[in-house]
Enzyme design. Sequence first.
Site, short mmCIF file in Angstrom:
data_model
loop_
_atom_site.label_atom_id
_atom_site.label_comp_id
_atom_site.label_asym_id
_atom_site.label_seq_id
_atom_site.Cartn_x
_atom_site.Cartn_y
_atom_site.Cartn_z
N ASP A 64 39.72 26.12 -0.60
CA ASP A 64 38.49 26.12 0.22
C ASP A 64 38.58 27.23 1.25
OD1 ASP A 64 36.29 25.52 1.75
OD2 ASP A 64 37.21 23.79 2.74
N ASP A 99 36.02 26.67 -3.26
CA ASP A 99 34.93 27.61 -3.53
C ASP A 99 35.48 28.89 -4.17
OD1 ASP A 99 35.98 29.09 -1.29
OD2 ASP A 99 34.88 27.71 0.03
N ASP A 128 32.75 27.59 -18.14
CA ASP A 128 32.37 26.33 -18.77
C ASP A 128 30.91 26.43 -19.17
OD1 ASP A 128 32.69 23.42 -19.32
OD2 ASP A 128 34.33 23.63 -17.89
N ASP A 161 31.49 22.44 -23.28
CA ASP A 161 31.56 21.02 -22.96
C ASP A 161 30.96 20.17 -24.09
OD1 ASP A 161 32.18 19.13 -20.69
OD2 ASP A 161 30.05 18.65 -20.92
N GLU A 200 35.07 21.79 -26.68
CA GLU A 200 35.61 20.47 -26.33
C GLU A 200 35.00 19.45 -27.29
OE1 GLU A 200 35.94 17.21 -22.74
OE2 GLU A 200 34.04 18.08 -23.36
N HIS A 255 40.83 18.25 -16.16
CA HIS A 255 40.22 17.53 -15.03
C HIS A 255 39.78 16.11 -15.40
CE1 HIS A 255 37.05 19.16 -17.47
NE2 HIS A 255 36.19 18.36 -16.87
N ASP A 256 39.91 15.72 -16.67
CA ASP A 256 39.52 14.38 -17.11
C ASP A 256 40.72 13.48 -17.41
OD1 ASP A 256 36.81 15.15 -17.12
OD2 ASP A 256 36.91 15.79 -19.21
O1 TEU Z 1 34.10 15.40 -21.01
C1 TEU Z 1 33.76 14.68 -22.14
C2 TEU Z 1 34.64 13.57 -22.61
O2 TEU Z 1 34.62 13.31 -23.77
C3 TEU Z 1 35.50 12.73 -21.80
O3 TEU Z 1 36.80 13.20 -21.69
C4 TEU Z 1 34.89 12.28 -20.51
O4 TEU Z 1 35.52 12.94 -19.45
C5 TEU Z 1 35.06 10.81 -20.25
O5 TEU Z 1 36.36 10.58 -19.81
C6 TEU Z 1 34.73 9.88 -21.38
O6 TEU Z 1 35.41 8.67 -21.19
C7 TEU Z 1 33.30 16.46 -20.60
C8 TEU Z 1 33.78 16.97 -19.27
O7 TEU Z 1 35.09 17.48 -19.41
C9 TEU Z 1 33.70 15.87 -18.27
O8 TEU Z 1 34.23 16.22 -17.02
C10 TEU Z 1 32.23 15.51 -18.14
O9 TEU Z 1 32.11 14.38 -17.32
C11 TEU Z 1 31.57 15.22 -19.49
O10 TEU Z 1 31.93 16.13 -20.49
C12 TEU Z 1 30.08 15.30 -19.35
O11 TEU Z 1 29.70 16.63 -19.12
#
Ligand code: TEU
Length: 566
Positions: free
Chosen positions: A29, A37, A106, A206, A265, A337-338
């Site tokens: 940041d 940012d 992305d 995505d 993805e 990030h997921d």
């Molecule tokens: O993620 C899609 C996805 O399939 C999953 O991993 C999702 O994060 C979720 O955990 C389902 O249980 C992508 C992005 O990486 C995610 O951050 C977004 O929230 C999602 O698409 C929607 O754009």
Amino acid sequence: MAADDMGHAEDAWWRSAVVYQVYPRSFADSDGDGVGDLDGLTGRLDHLSGLGVDVLWLSPVSPSPQADNGYDISDYQDIDPVFGDLAAFDRLLGAVHERGMKLVMDLVVNHTSDEHPWFQESRDPASPKRDWYWWRPPREGREPNNWGSFFSGSAWELDAASDAYYLHLFSPKQPDLNWENPWMRRAVYAMMRWWLDRGVDGFRMDVVNLISKDPALPDAEVHEQGPYGDGSPYFVCGPRIHDYLQEMHREVIARYPGRLLTVGEMPGVTVEQARLFTDPARAELDMVFQFEHVGLDHGRGKFDPRPLRLTDLKASLGRWQSGLADVGWNSLYWNNHDQPRVVSRFGDDGPIHRTRSATMLATVLHLHRGTPYVYQGEELGMANAPLRTIEDFRDIESLNHYTDALRAGAEPEDVLPGLRAMGRDNARTPMQWDASPHAGFTTGTPWIPVNPDHTEVNAEAALADPDSVYHHYRRLIALRHQEPAVVHGDFTMLLPDDERIYAFTRRYGRTVLLVVGNFTGDTASAVMPAGWDGAELVMGNGPSVPPRPGRLVLAPWEARVHRRND
Ligand code: TEU
């Protein structure tokens, strides 16, 4: 065709590249508002060049109401003020290119934000944009079908303005685009070219395998637990997915030959489908993110974690290695990030084994065949966040799941353990730069608290310690750049039934690499694969137990890479 871009698919630049993912909210940041940012990121690029990565993948930075932290875009051709502006973006891109790196954006085009002008216009049934989304009349006063959303509840939202429902596989603030509509597709391709003409080097797409829906939108089979079913048979790798990706390649990707990296993805993708998506002769995508290995510890859903069985991991990754051996290409990742942090999930984040287990996991992953992805902080061995009550969570997926479960009669303590282990906020705590109060991430109040372990686990300390997780990642990345067997070698899994040791070889010409990793906190041993006694040690993650002839003996969480010339 993609195969002809560079002459041969084997020469494609991204085969020897390592990608570093930045989640901009949580990276650096520069203005003290507590949210990362673009200028903050630009100021930290030395961290990436020091690590030796080739590509920066930047999670979404376009204008967004931030219902899903930027994965809900309301304007595809600008920058959200929270991250900066287009001038700041151009400064970042210039600085990335100056360092000889590339920048991949992305691309979120399965859905937009409900605040995107396209959707706003489509709310009018008379608008030509009505057909850019999935609008359907009520069925017997209810939703048009029984699909559930990934973020809990129905996948349909009623818009009182026209008494019709729209489809949203994610939150109601993320309406799904209708890819059947050619004008919509044309607008997406134009937007992609606009970024590429600005200098961007590719896209992480995505949930791109969800863009083609069965237009009949049939009802799904219903789970025992609830009113909504899993509609994925009707939209995961749907009927026209290959047409759309080939069209996108023709209209966009092929116009920048040899320069770009594209990665789709793809939740729910199979090896067989991935071969089609990544076969260069078909001109669709360079590689895909598959989800099989990060689903092996799921029970009844992702928030019901089970211990990982190493033999399952080997069977899964091994199948992907052989499935994409002659055609296509793998992407390799533990984190994004997921996903929860891998050192907490498959390793041991306690003080004794953190460094060893983080470096073992890195070694095993990076020596597979494919393009490795490093998620910010993974190179420091960053661990899951100490999430206690629901107030500690920020993510829409976790918050909705919690609300749903409590409504269905669960107690907080029934639900919280699953959220703590698997919640996406684990990946989203601020990057740990130093031991100062907010870890050097911000001078203000961070949007999500910094992990208190930053006093020990931080970039400044890691750079100063030659045995740190950071320097191990740096050496792995350098090895990939120097040793062709890491990039091109074929893959053979060893010891498939061993629950403790992960072992495989890579062969390229006369060079053979043996990679071994102990997935436990105890000493583990197995029969030494033939011909490896006394072989050169290329890399390891610390002191080994003394060798014993004919035995492979590994210290807790030890990893080693050996080399031989046949
Ligand atoms: O993620 C899609 C996805 O399939 C999953 O991993 C999702 O994060 C979720 O955990 C389902 O249980 C992508 C992005 O990486 C995610 O951050 C977004 O929230 C999602 O698409 C929607 O754009």
